[in-house]
Design a protein around this motif. Structure first.
Motif, PDB file in Angstrom:
ATOM      1  N   ARG A 177      -6.647  -2.196  -0.524  1.00 24.85           N
ATOM      2  CA  ARG A 177      -7.290  -3.462  -0.151  1.00 24.85           C
ATOM      3  C   ARG A 177      -6.863  -3.892   1.254  1.00 24.85           C
TER       4      ARG A 177
ATOM      5  N   ARG B 109       3.495  -2.009  -5.690  1.00 21.52           N
ATOM      6  CA  ARG B 109       2.790  -0.756  -5.420  1.00 21.52           C
ATOM      7  C   ARG B 109       3.753   0.421  -5.607  1.00 21.52           C
TER       8      ARG B 109
ATOM      9  N   PRO C 226      -3.965   0.809  -5.164  1.00 20.77           N
ATOM     10  CA  PRO C 226      -5.026  -0.199  -5.018  1.00 20.77           C
ATOM     11  C   PRO C 226      -4.614  -1.360  -4.110  1.00 20.77           C
ATOM     12  N   ALA C 227      -3.342  -1.782  -4.198  1.00 17.07           N
ATOM     13  CA  ALA C 227      -2.891  -2.902  -3.364  1.00 17.07           C
ATOM     14  C   ALA C 227      -2.968  -2.553  -1.887  1.00 17.07           C
TER      15      ALA C 227
ATOM     16  N   THR D 106      -8.569  -1.654   3.880  1.00 13.51           N
ATOM     17  CA  THR D 106      -9.986  -1.982   4.025  1.00 13.51           C
ATOM     18  C   THR D 106     -10.165  -3.144   4.995  1.00 13.51           C
ATOM     19  N   LEU D 107      -9.300  -4.156   4.872  1.00 15.34           N
ATOM     20  CA  LEU D 107      -9.361  -5.288   5.796  1.00 15.34           C
ATOM     21  C   LEU D 107      -8.971  -4.871   7.207  1.00 15.34           C
TER      22      LEU D 107
END
Length: 473
Positions: A165, A330, A161-162, A168-169
């Motif tokens: 994110r 992570r 998940p880390a 995505t950016l």
């Protein structure tokens, strides 16, 4: 006299001008191919390699508008965009010179010329051509690298998940020209992310230039970034193109930007605002078009302090801000990373493929990895080289025995009255422990800044990284 080298094409319909230029430049060691018919330019550029073109602006009888010169300037740059073109005319004014630069000329010379100025202008033009061609070659290599990164197993690794994110950016920011600031501890992969942003951007087929600001001496900052002219300072024996100009059209990655002193930050800010560079010792501004990506391991509270970092520069460089998670946040990505590095070093060192034991994987996932992905990669490389058998065990990775990789407790202080002071303390410790403590103190003092800690310890950044790995720091 120091002989220069280079080959230029000079196009003018006045034979006296051509002869005068050829004789002048021959004395300087510059070869000149003269031509009086501009319509032969395409053929000449196809058959021969030139370092610059000196082009008259008027060829028709009675012409003085310069229109022909602008037309041939455009044609030359269509044939070879890296070639520097100098326009010359006897009918010039400030407006003509400005228009020439706008349309792509690198300089403008009035006839009759000053011999000294003509030679200097040509030398600068040839240097610019060389830098453009070098940048074009680097851009081609970047294309090959981007193609390699698109192959299976060569993309960014991590689906936690880390990291999701972060990616995505990256997806959102990369297609834009927005400046990006990447924050993260040492070894988290800031340059890898910067290259990924470049690879996914509209500038992917242009050059990517990386500059480690932590490795540049303060007195060389302007020369490295902005370039310099010959004679600007004692060791400036020839013109040098700065990194900002070399990155023109592409992406400039400034690593460890938090290391810049405040007075240098103001100079960088001025360049970014005006989008022009003036080399050290020069007086002619050079327009630049770069996409800026910066990175630092500096804690956010320090970065946001005006005593440490100019806030107007911070606003300029962090249109988009990415924070890379440390590897300890992570850990679910560690199996994929280890598998990738094991396959990588098996190929590199021609080592038979190996497996990882369950115990080794547990230890790797539970270790807190202060050196992050870089330390994990080095640990896997060492284990692949030194490990025996088909299966890598926990002991092959030389991790500290303390749970989670926690620092070892400090050695006990000497008993009161024991005498000897530091000598007694050192006597109870082995050299490895002393080295680890000294390095840890330097890192704590400089808030993890590798360049500053290495400078205080009197070793290189690479040596410090090796010692950090060895001691699990």
């Amino acid at each position: 006299m120091t002989q220069k080298s280079g080959r230029i094409l000079m196009v003018d319909d006045d034979q006296d001008i051509l002869v005068a230029a050829r004789l002048l430049l021959k004395r300087e060691g510059i070869l000149v191919h003269t031509e009086s018919q501009p319509d032969r330019i395409p053929l000449l550029l196809k058959d021969e390699a030139f370092d610059a073109v000196l082009l008259d602006m008027n060829f028709a009888i009675g012409a003085n508008t310069g229109r022909e010169g602008f037309q041939w300037l455009k044609r030359v740059l269509e044939i070879d965009p890296t070639l520097s073109v100098i326009l010359m005319t006897a009918y010039g004014d400030v407006g003509t010179a400005v228009e020439a630069m706008k349309q792509g000329a690198c300089d403008f010379v009035l006839k009759p010329w000053s011999n000294e100025r003509l030679v200097a202008t040509l030398m600068s033009a040839m240097t610019l051509t060389a830098s453009r061609r070098e940048a074009a070659q680097l851009g081609a290599r970047n294309k090959e690298l981007a193609a390699a990164l698109d192959q299976p197993g060569q993309t960014l690794i991590g689906d936690s998940p880390a990291m999701a994110r972060v990616l995505t950016l990256v997806d959102r920011a990369a297609p834009t020209d927005a400046n990006v600031l990447i924050l993260g501890e040492n070894g988290t992969g800031k340059e890898v992310i910067a290259r990924e942003i470049h690879r996914r951007s509209r500038r992917a087929d242009q050059v990517f230039v990386a500059v480690d600001l932590g490795a540049i001496a303060e007195n060389l900052f302007e020369s490295e970034l902005f370039g310099h002219k010959k004679g600007a300072f004692t060791d400036a024996k020839e013109d040098r193109v700065g990194r900002l100009v070399a990155a023109n059209g592409g992406t400039l990655f400034l690593d460890e930007i938090g290391n810049l002193p405040l007075y240098q930050q103001s100079k960088l800010l001025s360049v970014l605002e005006q989008r022009v560079v003036i080399p050290v010792g020069g007086n002619r501004p050079i327009p630049i078009d770069v996409r800026l990506i910066s990175a630092t391991n500096m804690p956010v509270d320090q970065l946001e302090s005006p005593d440490t970092f100019r806030q107007d520069l911070l606003y300029r460089i962090n249109t988009v801000e990415l924070r890379l998670p440390p590897l300890r946040d992570r850990a679910e990505d560690i199996p994929a990373l280890v598998a990738h590095f094991m396959a990588l070093y098996a190929r590199k060192y021609a080592i038979p493929p190996r497996r990882l034991s369950e115990d080794a994987l547990r230890r790797l996932k539970s270790y807190h990895w202060p050196g992050n992905v870089r330390a994990l990669r080095h640990a896997v490389e060492r284990a692949m080289i030194l490990g025996a058998g088909d299966v890598l065990e926990a002991e092959d990775f030389s991790l500290p025995s303390a749970p989670g990789g926690a620092p070892r407790p400090p050695a006990p202080a000497p008993a009161p009255g024991g005498g000897g002071g530091d000598a007694l303390t050192l006597g109870t410790l082995d050299l490895e422990t002393v080295e680890a403590q000294v390095i840890r103190r330097a890192l704590d003092k400089h808030q993890g800044n590798i360049s500053h800690a290495a400078a205080e310890l009197g070793i290189t950044r690479t040596s410090l990284y090796r010692r950090m790995e060895k001691h699990g720091l």
